[in-house]
Motif scaffolding. Structure first.
Motif, PDB file in Angstrom:
ATOM      1  N   HIS A   1     -11.366  -6.985   8.370  1.00  0.00           N
ATOM      2  CA  HIS A   1     -10.200  -6.999   7.500  1.00  0.00           C
ATOM      3  C   HIS A   1      -9.797  -8.449   7.286  1.00  0.00           C
ATOM      4  O   HIS A   1     -10.173  -9.350   8.037  1.00  0.00           O
ATOM      5  CB  HIS A   1      -9.045  -6.209   8.105  1.00  0.00           C
ATOM      6  CG  HIS A   1      -8.663  -6.664   9.484  1.00  0.00           C
ATOM      7  ND1 HIS A   1      -7.790  -7.704   9.733  1.00  0.00           N
ATOM      8  CD2 HIS A   1      -9.061  -6.211  10.706  1.00  0.00           C
ATOM      9  CE1 HIS A   1      -7.647  -7.867  11.026  1.00  0.00           C
ATOM     10  NE2 HIS A   1      -8.414  -6.976  11.657  1.00  0.00           N
TER      11      HIS A   1
ATOM     12  N   SER B   1      -4.465 -11.187   6.218  1.00  0.00           N
ATOM     13  CA  SER B   1      -3.151 -10.792   5.698  1.00  0.00           C
ATOM     14  C   SER B   1      -2.773  -9.373   6.098  1.00  0.00           C
ATOM     15  O   SER B   1      -1.658  -8.935   5.821  1.00  0.00           O
ATOM     16  CB  SER B   1      -3.146 -10.899   4.172  1.00  0.00           C
ATOM     17  OG  SER B   1      -4.048  -9.957   3.606  1.00  0.00           O
ATOM     18  N   MET B   2      -3.673  -8.674   6.753  1.00  0.00           N
ATOM     19  CA  MET B   2      -3.382  -7.296   7.132  1.00  0.00           C
ATOM     20  C   MET B   2      -2.224  -7.269   8.123  1.00  0.00           C
ATOM     21  O   MET B   2      -2.214  -7.994   9.112  1.00  0.00           O
ATOM     22  CB  MET B   2      -4.619  -6.654   7.750  1.00  0.00           C
ATOM     23  CG  MET B   2      -4.471  -5.167   8.013  1.00  0.00           C
ATOM     24  SD  MET B   2      -6.072  -4.443   8.431  1.00  0.00           S
ATOM     25  CE  MET B   2      -5.597  -2.735   8.676  1.00  0.00           C
TER      26      MET B   2
ATOM     27  N   SER C   1      -7.442  -6.002   0.954  1.00  0.00           N
ATOM     28  CA  SER C   1      -6.151  -6.019   0.275  1.00  0.00           C
ATOM     29  C   SER C   1      -6.280  -5.687  -1.206  1.00  0.00           C
ATOM     30  O   SER C   1      -5.304  -5.331  -1.846  1.00  0.00           O
ATOM     31  CB  SER C   1      -5.488  -7.384   0.440  1.00  0.00           C
ATOM     32  OG  SER C   1      -6.344  -8.411  -0.036  1.00  0.00           O
TER      33      SER C   1
ATOM     34  N   GLU D   1      -8.211   0.569   1.512  1.00  0.00           N
ATOM     35  CA  GLU D   1      -7.260  -0.413   1.002  1.00  0.00           C
ATOM     36  C   GLU D   1      -6.098  -0.588   1.972  1.00  0.00           C
ATOM     37  O   GLU D   1      -5.568   0.379   2.515  1.00  0.00           O
ATOM     38  CB  GLU D   1      -6.726   0.049  -0.350  1.00  0.00           C
ATOM     39  CG  GLU D   1      -5.699  -0.879  -0.959  1.00  0.00           C
ATOM     40  CD  GLU D   1      -5.116  -0.301  -2.241  1.00  0.00           C
ATOM     41  OE1 GLU D   1      -4.060  -0.808  -2.649  1.00  0.00           O
ATOM     42  OE2 GLU D   1      -5.709   0.644  -2.805  1.00  0.00           O
ATOM     43  N   ILE D   2      -5.703  -1.838   2.195  1.00  0.00           N
ATOM     44  CA  ILE D   2      -4.556  -2.137   3.038  1.00  0.00           C
ATOM     45  C   ILE D   2      -3.281  -1.903   2.239  1.00  0.00           C
ATOM     46  O   ILE D   2      -3.065  -2.510   1.196  1.00  0.00           O
ATOM     47  CB  ILE D   2      -4.596  -3.599   3.524  1.00  0.00           C
ATOM     48  CG1 ILE D   2      -5.836  -3.841   4.377  1.00  0.00           C
ATOM     49  CG2 ILE D   2      -3.346  -3.935   4.314  1.00  0.00           C
ATOM     50  CD1 ILE D   2      -6.046  -5.297   4.708  1.00  0.00           C
ATOM     51  N   ASP D   3      -2.471  -1.012   2.728  1.00  0.00           N
ATOM     52  CA  ASP D   3      -1.172  -0.739   2.131  1.00  0.00           C
ATOM     53  C   ASP D   3      -0.315  -0.116   3.214  1.00  0.00           C
ATOM     54  O   ASP D   3      -0.675   0.922   3.759  1.00  0.00           O
ATOM     55  CB  ASP D   3      -1.319   0.225   0.950  1.00  0.00           C
ATOM     56  CG  ASP D   3      -0.015   0.379   0.176  1.00  0.00           C
ATOM     57  OD1 ASP D   3       1.032   0.523   0.825  1.00  0.00           O
ATOM     58  OD2 ASP D   3      -0.056   0.374  -1.061  1.00  0.00           O
TER      59      ASP D   3
ATOM     60  N   THR E   1      -2.187   3.264   4.203  1.00  0.00           N
ATOM     61  CA  THR E   1      -3.405   2.967   4.948  1.00  0.00           C
ATOM     62  C   THR E   1      -3.844   4.125   5.827  1.00  0.00           C
ATOM     63  O   THR E   1      -5.018   4.501   5.842  1.00  0.00           O
ATOM     64  CB  THR E   1      -3.219   1.696   5.793  1.00  0.00           C
ATOM     65  OG1 THR E   1      -2.975   0.604   4.910  1.00  0.00           O
ATOM     66  CG2 THR E   1      -4.464   1.406   6.612  1.00  0.00           C
TER      67      THR E   1
END
Length: 969
Positions: free
Chosen positions: A422, A425-426, A467, A489-491, A495
């Motif tokens: 990852h 920024s995760m 991201s 996807e990182i959210d 997630t």
């Protein structure tokens, strides 16, 4: 007309509707919506769609601009609280009108009504906002691909995507006021342009875009355009697009096709003896034996974005063969040394593979890495009924995006079974919960019957958290070893949901070697089922209150349930026929209907594990014991009762009051007063495992003594009809079903069969025969029938008792002056105070009589009412009616004052009252002429109580009920 204008014109001139006859127009509740996504979001100057009945005597469209305010004698009035204006019209039809809302509205609430030669419609109140941007789409339903044009006027599409950095033109409605102003119905100006007065922002995959112009499209009425630049960070593939103005954002689920912008740097022919391509500080070196034959490789500078943050320029390598036999050296320029290890990121430019991450050595401003052996992709086996693969050129499929990134962290998870990477920024809380979240999902999936022990036996599963927006459920093959890989996807909100959804897909992929579940690789007949199960799995996550790491949006799961209206379950035609968009979320409704209990759903994995190259999900479901003859129509009924509403956009009338398929008009008028009246619903080409909604509307009250019979005249062996009664979706009531040779009889005593009532029909073709791409004939018949007189008489004569429950609306007059009086209670203004009283009935052939007397319960004053009643009459078998009389007396036990009356009835139809025991019959009558009786009564005149002779006039408002049947007390 330009290509984009041709694509847009059906949206503006969508003609749907027909007439049942001359009648005043009726607007549906919630029937005033915008014409882009058919939601209630409305703003000044917007293009509206108005839905209802009898809105116009025919079909007509505006032929020039300025738009007319009247077509075929039809106009639309808009009242904003200060004044009333007429809206310019695009077109009119019986079921739909498209118009433009005025720009100069004075309030946030408007009233809309339609005027025709037959009168004025009801008024619908609608809230407005200063801006409500809504994008037009190619499917004309506000979802999917936006209507977007290149600067040369050609449409943006998958075959002609918009490139990063390119200027494009987007078409929409709802941006509100413009300057210089333009009157509603007039065309947007070209010189000078009419700019919107509210700033407009555009994002592509959440990245901001530069906006050059936002205003009215020159030459069009009510149509706006936004000229903007595709962000240079745009990723290749399908991207989400959003427009915001004045705090309001456009609808979700609208996309555009993007591509990287490429600049050629150089090329070279490389043979099996090896070779190199060096351009500036970038180089690709191929050792001897790596290529089996001579290949032309090329290097490009790219504008766009990868899945991870880039710390170098972007390059695209073209010409790498599908199979290589040795490591290939890649060297790219970087600025500085960054922080942490450097990775060479390799992504399939066509979006068909997951990123490959290789640790790179940084020296003298260059980062170098060895690209491992590339294994040939295994083409999924396909049956003869599979959809065609997506159109991806050979050259495009052999392109790789290359860049260097310092912002990547990789680690082993779940005891080394997953290798997760990852970007930095995760969010920390997501990183800390990855291991436990994966374990929790695997436990759940194992409980559903999936073999989770198969994961990671040979090598860790590649798992990427990025991201960049890539969509939920992305399972792809890794670019080089061709193993299935997972990208999430990182959210912070999504997630956990995406991870579980994608792990479900990954386990499905072990069964049928599906390499791509969203975009890229060819779909198979299993795609819709896999998407349905994964969306169903999302629902099971909601039942775990401990999992609060995501926000689930129900409309996302069921948003494409509209497929049920126009797609068979096992769709077999055309490219993309098995796409998630067409079937995934909608079919999830079917899967969820089959078993709502996730604790008892091992059959889902059992179906998946029945995958073979020649099997389909329908085959597997049948092998698991599913009976489509009952499951499919039952699901249709549950779908109709649970999900259908105007607000959700799934009700047939939300897309036009008449639903058409194969030329079938699924709206009919039925006059039950006409002899031998019948209405047929033919469906000449009903696809396998499909269904349609429609309705028959009564245009008169159904007379007593008649019933409406519903039967299948075609397709009785493979179709089922479910019927509901009601005036609209909020009042639906289940009536029954028709299948095989069965006949459903609808009696006016069972349901409200009044003028205007609709009998809704869900007609399901449950034929499930491979290859599931056929069609068969289905026809439903509505017929008005008389009740069988001999059956009625036979049952009447065997009943031991009769019960009378009478009431009437009366008018009282003074016998001398004729003045109308206030009728006192002693005159039976409502006979319901009798309650249900019982007495023996005597039959003598076709004649009957009944008489009896009784006393009421004591009143508060201690008085009681004494009643006497006699009912007698004859039954006419030829006309199935009865004629006779009712005599009634009501007297006070204390005072002896009361009232009496005789009431004669003639030719009253006798119809069955179908109660639970099935043996009750009811005489229900309404006076067809006035009956005047002299009554000795206590009455009120000029506020004074008096005794005397009254005339009691029974008008056409009088009713009586006489019910034959077993005593209920």
């Amino acid at each position: 007309m330009t290509r984009w204008a041709r694509a847009l014109s059906p949206v503006l001139l969508w003609v749907v509707g027909s007439t049942l006859g001359a009648a005043a127009p009726v607007l549906f509740d919630g029937g005033v919506v915008n014409s882009a996504d058919y939601s209630a979001a409305v703003a000044p100057g917007m293009i509206l769609s108005i839905f209802g009945e009898d809105l116009a005597p025919g079909v007509d469209a505006a032929r020039s601009i300025p738009l007319p305010e009247e077509l075929l004698g039809v106009s639309v009035e808009i009242n904003d609280g200060l004044w009333t204006q007429r809206a310019p019209l695009f077109f009119v039809s019986a079921g739909q009108i498209n118009a433009q809302l005025p720009f100069d509205l004075a309030s946030a609430s408007i009233q809309v009504r339609v005027l025709t030669a037959q009168g004025a419609s009801n008024t619908i109140t609608t809230q407005t906002a200063a801006t409500e941007p809504r994008l037009f789409t190619k499917t004309q339903d506000g979802r999917g691909e936006a209507i977007l044009a290149h600067v040369d006027g050609s449409l943006v599409s998958e075959q002609a995507p918009a490139q990063a950095g390119e200027w494009v033109v987007l078409y929409l409605t709802g941006l509100g006021a413009v300057d210089p102003p333009v009157a509603a119905g007039e065309a947007g100006r070209g010189d000078p342009l009419s700019w919107v007065t509210t700033p407009v922002a555009v994002t592509v995959n959440r990245a901001p875009a530069s906006v050059y112009f936002a205003g009215l499209a020159p030459g069009f009425a009510g149509l706006y355009q936004v000229n903007f630049q595709i962000p240079e960070t745009a990723t290749a593939g399908r991207a989400a697009i959003s427009v915001t103005a004045g705090g309001s954002s456009s609808q979700r689920n609208v996309t555009l096709d993007c591509d990287l912008a490429l600049t050629p740097l150089g090329s070279a022919a490389v043979s099996s003896a090896g070779g190199a391509l060096a351009v500036g500080d970038a180089a690709v070196t191929v050792p001897a034996g790596a290529f089996a034959a001579t290949e032309q490789i090329a290097l490009y500078a790219a504008k766009g974005s990868g899945s991870y943050p880039a710390d170098s320029a972007l390059f695209v390598l073209e010409g790498l063969p599908d199979s290589t036999a040795g490591p290939i050296a890649v060297s790219l320029p970087v600025a500085g040394t960054g922080s942490g290890p450097a990775y060479l990121v390799i992504e399939e430019e066509g979006g068909t593979g997951a990123a490959t991450l290789l640790e790179a050595v940084v020296s003298a401003g260059r980062a170098s890495a060895a690209v491992p052996t590339r294994a040939a992709a295994a083409e999924p086996q396909r049956t003869s009924t599979d959809a065609a693969p997506k159109a991806v050129s050979t050259a495009r499929a052999r392109r790789q995006l290359l860049y260097i990134s310092y912002g990547i962290v990789c680690e082993d998870l779940v005891d080394g079974r997953f290798h997760a990477c990852h970007d930095r920024s995760m969010p920390t809380e997501l990183v800390q919960g990855l291991d436990s979240s994966i374990r929790r999902h695997l436990e759940r999936l194992a409980g559903l019957g999936f073999r989770t022990t198969d994961i990671g036996l040979s090598a860790p599963v590649p798992l990427s958290f990025v991201s960049a927006p890539i969509g939920a459920g992305t399972v792809r093959y890794s670019s080089f070893d061709r193993r299935n890989a997972i990208a999430v996807e990182i959210d912070p909100e999504w997630t956990s949901l995406n991870l579980g959804h994608t792990l479900c897909h990954y386990l499905q992929a072990q069964s049928d070697r599906m390499t791509e579940f969203r975009h890229g690789a060819p779909a198979t007949p299993w795609t819709w089922f896999h998407e349905a199960v994964a969306a169903w799995y999302d629902e099971t996550q909601l039942q775990d209150p401990s999992d609060q790491t995501f926000v689930f949006h129900t409309e996302e799961t069921y948003a494409s349930s509209l497929f049920f209206l126009n797609r068979p379950l096992q769709y077999g035609g055309g490219a993309g026929g098995y796409s998630a968009w067409d079937h995934g979320a909608g079919a999830a409704s079917f899967v969820y209907f089959l078993n709502e209990d996730p604790a008892d759903a091992g059959w889902i994995a059992g179906v998946t594990q029945r995958w073979t190259p020649s099997n389909t999900p329908v085959d597997a479901l049948k092998q698991a014991g599913l009976q489509f003859s009952s499951a499919w129509p039952d699901f249709g009924g549950a779908f109709l009762e649970s999900f259908v509403s105007f607000e959700s956009g799934l009700f047939p009338e939300s897309s036009g009051e008449v639903l058409l398929q194969d030329g079938v008009q699924w709206r009919r008028g039925l006059d039950p007063t006409l002899p031998d009246e019948a209405v047929r619903f033919p469906w000449p080409s009903a696809p396998d495992l499909s269904a349609l909604f429609g309705y028959v509307q009564l245009v008169a009250d159904t007379p007593a003594g008649k019933a409406i019979e519903v039967s299948l005249t075609q397709g009785a062996d493979h179709a089922t009809a479910l019927l509901y009664e009601g005036f609209g979706p909020e009042t639906l009531r289940y009536l029954g079903e028709v299948s095989g040779a069965s006949v459903l009889r609808l009696s006016p005593n069972e349901i409200v069969l009044e003028n205007g009532v609709r009998i809704w029909v869900l007609l399901a073709n449950h034929r499930a025969v491979a290859p599931y791409s056929g069609a068969s004939e289905v026809e439903l018949l509505f017929a008005v029938r008389a009740e069988a007189s001999d059956e009625i008489l036979s049952k009447l004569q065997t009943q031991p008792e009769l019960r009378a429950n009478l009431r009437a609306t009366v008018r009282c007059t003074d016998p001398s002056s004729g003045d109308e009086l206030a009728c006192p209670n002693v005159v039976y203004t409502n006979w319901s105070d009798l309650g249900e009283k019982y007495a023996d009935v005597a039959w003598n052939g076709s004649s009957f009589s009944m008489e009896g007397s009784w006393a009421s319960a004591p009143t508060p004053s201690g008085d009681r009412w004494l009643y006497a009643e006699r009912v007698e009459g004859t039954y006419d078998a030829a006309t199935q009616t009865i004629s006779g009389s009712v005599w009634h007396r009501k007297v006070s036990e204390q005072t002896g004052i009361g009232s009496s009356a005789g009431y004669r009835f003639r030719d009253v139809p006798l119809v069955p009252l179908l109660l639970f025991d099935g043996v009750n019959f009811e005489i229900r009558g309404e006076a067809t002429a006035s009956h005047i009786h002299e009554v000795q009564a206590h009455y009120i005149r000029d506020g004074q109580e008096q005794d005397g002779l009254l005339k009691v006039e029974f008008t056409g408002q009088s009713y009586f009920w006489i019910t034959f049947g077993p005593r209920a007390d």
